[in-house]
Every structure is written in structure tokens, then in C-alpha cells.
Write a protein that holds these residues in place. Structure first.
Motif, mmCIF file in Angstrom:
data_model
loop_
_atom_site.group_PDB
_atom_site.id
_atom_site.type_symbol
_atom_site.label_atom_id
_atom_site.label_comp_id
_atom_site.label_asym_id
_atom_site.label_seq_id
_atom_site.Cartn_x
_atom_site.Cartn_y
_atom_site.Cartn_z
ATOM 1 N N ALA A 72 33.113 17.446 61.964
ATOM 2 C CA ALA A 72 32.709 17.015 61.020
ATOM 3 C C ALA A 72 31.122 16.652 61.044
ATOM 4 C CB ALA A 72 33.363 15.748 60.429
ATOM 5 N N SER A 73 30.492 16.298 62.127
ATOM 6 C CA SER A 73 29.490 15.896 62.469
ATOM 7 C C SER A 73 28.577 17.405 62.512
ATOM 8 C CB SER A 73 29.247 15.340 63.799
ATOM 9 O OG SER A 73 29.811 13.954 63.894
ATOM 10 N N VAL A 74 29.151 18.088 63.315
ATOM 11 C CA VAL A 74 28.404 19.697 63.387
ATOM 12 C C VAL A 74 28.187 20.349 61.899
ATOM 13 C CG1 VAL A 74 28.511 22.193 63.948
ATOM 14 C CG2 VAL A 74 28.811 20.236 65.737
ATOM 15 N N TYR A 75 29.410 19.967 61.328
ATOM 16 C CA TYR A 75 29.363 20.552 59.639
ATOM 17 C C TYR A 75 28.178 19.798 58.781
ATOM 18 C CZ TYR A 75 30.777 21.548 55.118
ATOM 19 O OH TYR A 75 30.799 22.069 53.648
ATOM 20 N N ALA A 76 28.097 18.415 58.892
ATOM 21 C CA ALA A 76 27.091 17.715 58.342
ATOM 22 C C ALA A 76 25.721 17.933 58.528
ATOM 23 C CB ALA A 76 27.344 16.080 58.551
ATOM 24 N N ILE A 77 25.412 18.409 59.899
ATOM 25 C CA ILE A 77 24.401 18.786 60.227
ATOM 26 C C ILE A 77 23.783 20.090 59.779
ATOM 27 C CG2 ILE A 77 22.704 19.326 62.352
ATOM 28 C CD1 ILE A 77 24.227 17.198 63.969
ATOM 29 N N ARG A 78 24.925 21.342 59.824
ATOM 30 C CA ARG A 78 24.565 22.183 59.234
ATOM 31 C C ARG A 78 24.329 22.449 57.799
ATOM 32 N NH1 ARG A 78 27.818 26.766 57.091
ATOM 33 N NH2 ARG A 78 29.716 25.223 57.374
ATOM 34 N N THR A 79 25.041 21.598 56.939
ATOM 35 C CA THR A 79 24.954 21.509 55.702
ATOM 36 C C THR A 79 23.386 20.850 55.201
ATOM 37 O OG1 THR A 79 27.228 21.280 55.376
ATOM 38 C CG2 THR A 79 25.743 20.502 53.414
ATOM 39 N N GLY A 80 23.072 19.931 56.060
ATOM 40 C CA GLY A 80 21.826 19.301 55.880
ATOM 41 C C GLY A 80 20.689 20.294 56.102
ATOM 42 N N LEU A 81 20.583 20.966 57.183
ATOM 43 C CA LEU A 81 19.860 22.075 57.432
ATOM 44 C C LEU A 81 19.657 23.224 56.575
ATOM 45 C CD1 LEU A 81 20.241 22.858 61.337
ATOM 46 C CD2 LEU A 81 18.511 21.275 60.276
ATOM 47 N N ALA A 82 20.836 23.536 56.108
ATOM 48 C CA ALA A 82 20.861 24.685 54.750
ATOM 49 C C ALA A 82 20.221 23.994 53.499
ATOM 50 C CB ALA A 82 22.249 24.875 54.513
ATOM 51 N N TYR A 83 20.213 22.756 53.232
ATOM 52 C CA TYR A 83 19.644 21.957 52.274
ATOM 53 C C TYR A 83 17.975 21.968 52.117
ATOM 54 C CZ TYR A 83 23.651 20.928 49.295
ATOM 55 O OH TYR A 83 24.680 21.048 48.570
ATOM 56 N N LEU A 84 17.546 21.810 53.642
ATOM 57 C CA LEU A 84 16.222 21.844 53.801
ATOM 58 C C LEU A 84 15.726 23.265 53.634
ATOM 59 C CD1 LEU A 84 16.109 19.479 56.720
ATOM 60 C CD2 LEU A 84 15.080 19.015 54.547
ATOM 61 N N VAL A 85 16.423 24.387 54.169
ATOM 62 C CA VAL A 85 16.078 25.706 53.846
ATOM 63 C C VAL A 85 15.827 25.991 52.326
ATOM 64 C CG1 VAL A 85 16.468 28.089 54.293
ATOM 65 C CG2 VAL A 85 16.713 26.444 56.125
ATOM 66 N N MET A 86 16.809 25.706 51.773
ATOM 67 C CA MET A 86 16.807 25.709 50.218
ATOM 68 C C MET A 86 15.747 25.106 49.577
ATOM 69 S SD MET A 86 19.258 24.312 47.179
ATOM 70 C CE MET A 86 18.627 22.907 47.587
ATOM 71 N N LEU A 87 15.358 23.784 49.859
ATOM 72 C CA LEU A 87 14.167 23.339 49.491
ATOM 73 C C LEU A 87 13.052 23.616 49.818
ATOM 74 C CD1 LEU A 87 15.320 19.503 49.822
ATOM 75 C CD2 LEU A 87 15.018 20.773 47.789
ATOM 76 N N SER A 88 12.780 24.382 50.944
ATOM 77 C CA SER A 88 11.638 25.067 51.402
ATOM 78 C C SER A 88 11.456 26.265 50.742
ATOM 79 C CB SER A 88 11.732 25.415 53.010
ATOM 80 O OG SER A 88 11.960 24.490 53.762
ATOM 81 N N VAL A 89 12.422 26.901 50.437
ATOM 82 C CA VAL A 89 12.260 28.361 49.602
ATOM 83 C C VAL A 89 11.869 28.087 48.266
ATOM 84 C CG1 VAL A 89 13.499 30.199 48.890
ATOM 85 C CG2 VAL A 89 13.811 29.753 51.054
ATOM 86 N N MET A 90 12.398 26.774 47.765
ATOM 87 C CA MET A 90 12.037 26.397 46.313
ATOM 88 C C MET A 90 10.566 26.153 46.045
ATOM 89 S SD MET A 90 15.332 24.091 45.006
ATOM 90 C CE MET A 90 14.514 23.378 43.426
ATOM 91 N N SER A 91 9.936 26.393 47.112
ATOM 92 C CA SER A 91 8.309 26.128 46.956
ATOM 93 C C SER A 91 7.727 27.393 46.397
ATOM 94 C CB SER A 91 7.477 26.089 48.296
ATOM 95 O OG SER A 91 7.689 26.923 49.402
ATOM 96 N N TYR A 92 8.297 28.684 46.430
ATOM 97 C CA TYR A 92 8.305 29.741 45.820
ATOM 98 C C TYR A 92 7.178 30.500 46.303
ATOM 99 C CZ TYR A 92 11.471 28.692 42.100
ATOM 100 O OH TYR A 92 12.371 28.506 41.191
ATOM 101 N N ASN A 93 6.841 30.152 47.773
ATOM 102 C CA ASN A 93 5.876 30.888 48.556
ATOM 103 C C ASN A 93 6.669 32.103 49.233
ATOM 104 O OD1 ASN A 93 4.512 31.087 51.289
ATOM 105 N ND2 ASN A 93 2.750 30.165 50.014
ATOM 106 N N LEU A 94 5.994 33.268 49.008
ATOM 107 C CA LEU A 94 6.670 34.346 49.804
ATOM 108 C C LEU A 94 6.794 34.506 51.184
ATOM 109 C CD1 LEU A 94 7.911 36.949 48.399
ATOM 110 C CD2 LEU A 94 5.754 38.089 48.759
ATOM 111 N N GLY A 95 5.779 33.912 51.624
ATOM 112 C CA GLY A 95 5.888 33.655 53.493
ATOM 113 C C GLY A 95 6.994 32.764 53.896
ATOM 114 N N VAL A 96 7.245 31.839 53.019
ATOM 115 C CA VAL A 96 8.361 30.951 53.337
ATOM 116 C C VAL A 96 9.572 31.363 53.327
ATOM 117 C CG1 VAL A 96 9.346 28.722 52.812
ATOM 118 C CG2 VAL A 96 6.974 28.571 52.758
ATOM 119 N N PHE A 97 9.489 32.171 51.923
ATOM 120 C CA PHE A 97 10.877 32.972 51.678
ATOM 121 C C PHE A 97 11.419 33.935 52.921
ATOM 122 C CE2 PHE A 97 12.874 36.734 49.588
ATOM 123 C CZ PHE A 97 14.005 36.064 49.214
#
Length: 151
Positions: free
Chosen positions: A89-114
Motif C-alpha cells: 500500500a505504501s508503494v502504491y501511495a508513492i506511485r500515485t503521488g508521483l503520477a499526480y506530480l507528473v500530471m501537474l507538471s504537464v498541466m503547465s502546457y510547456n512542450l518541453g515538459v510534456f
């Protein structure tokens, strides 16, 4: 006052800051190319090219980590199944948190970040699948060698 896309501006339009004016939020709503971007935190990476490259590396590592953690091995609890369950469950929580951080980064709409987010996910996927393929090849018995022993 020159602000990157996605940042908050509290000016009255003439460049002066007015503490009584309401903060209006401007956000880039289409992909653009450039180093002037806000990734994850206000003011980061700023207008510095080196910090932009660091931000791209961080997003790559985040995407890579999401894919590597997506194939956590099934742990056998033995005498302590709750410990195994808590660890998974801890590994799952960390993976989900990292996935949300990637999603928030991509929401900057910068092509390099994407691009680096997709590249990080792809590199992580390739590593995971290469390791799985190598493990599967080790598990297959060597049936190509003829057996010359006679009973």
C-alpha cells in the motif's frame, strides 16, 4: 513586470503592484515552447535556462519512477501478512503521488515538459519490460540441448 505564463500577476496593468487589487490568475491553455514556465511550485524554475533543464530532469525522473513502481513484486507475508500489505500500500501511495506530480507538471502546457514526461514514462516502461523479458528467458529451461544419456 515580466511574468511567465501560468504565474499570478497582481498589477493594475501599468506595472505597479497594488495591494488592494484582486489577484487575477492567467494560465496558458495551449502548448507553447520556451523556458519561461512554472512547474509544480510558484517561481520554479524561473527564467533561468539551467533551472529549466533541472525541472525537465525532475519531470523525467518522476515519470520514470511511476513506471518502475508500477510493477512492484507481490510480497509473500509469511508470518506477517499485514506488514506485506502495508508495504504494498505504501508503494502504491508513492506511485500515485508521483503520477499526480507528473500530471501537474504537464498541466503547465510547456512542450518541453510534456516531451520529457512522455520520455520518462517510456524509459521506465522499457526498463521494466526488459527486466521482465530477461527474467522470463532465465526461467525457460534449456530444451535445445540434446539429451545423450541412455537408460
Amino acid at each position: 513586470m515580466n511574468m511567465p505564463p501560468g504565474s499570478m500577476s497582481g498589477s493594475d496593468g501599468d506595472g505597479s503592484m497594488n495591494s488592494t487589487s484582486s489577484m487575477d490568475m492567467t494560465m496558458q491553455m495551449n502548448f507553447y515552447w520556451g523556458k519561461d514556465v512554472v512547474v509544480l511550485f510558484s517561481g520554479w524554475p524561473g527564467n533561468n535556462l539551467g533551472m529549466y533543464i533541472l525541472a525537465l530532469c525532475v519531470v523525467f525522473i518522476l515519470g520514470f519512477g511511476v513506471e518502475v513502481l508500477s510493477v512492484s513484486p507481490i510480497l509473500k507475508g509469511g508470518e506477517k501478512p499485514m506488514t506485506s500489505l502495508f508495504l504494498q500500500a505504501s508503494v502504491y501511495a508513492i506511485r500515485t503521488g508521483l503520477a499526480y506530480l507528473v500530471m501537474l507538471s504537464v498541466m503547465s502546457y510547456n512542450l518541453g515538459v510534456f516531451i520529457v514526461a512522455v520520455a520518462g514514462h517510456t524509459a521506465g516502461f522499457l526498463l521494466v519490460k526488459a527486466r521482465a523479458h530477461a527474467a522470463a528467458n532465465r526461467a525457460v529451461p534449456m530444451s535445445s540441448t540434446p539429451n545423450n544419456s541412455k537408460v
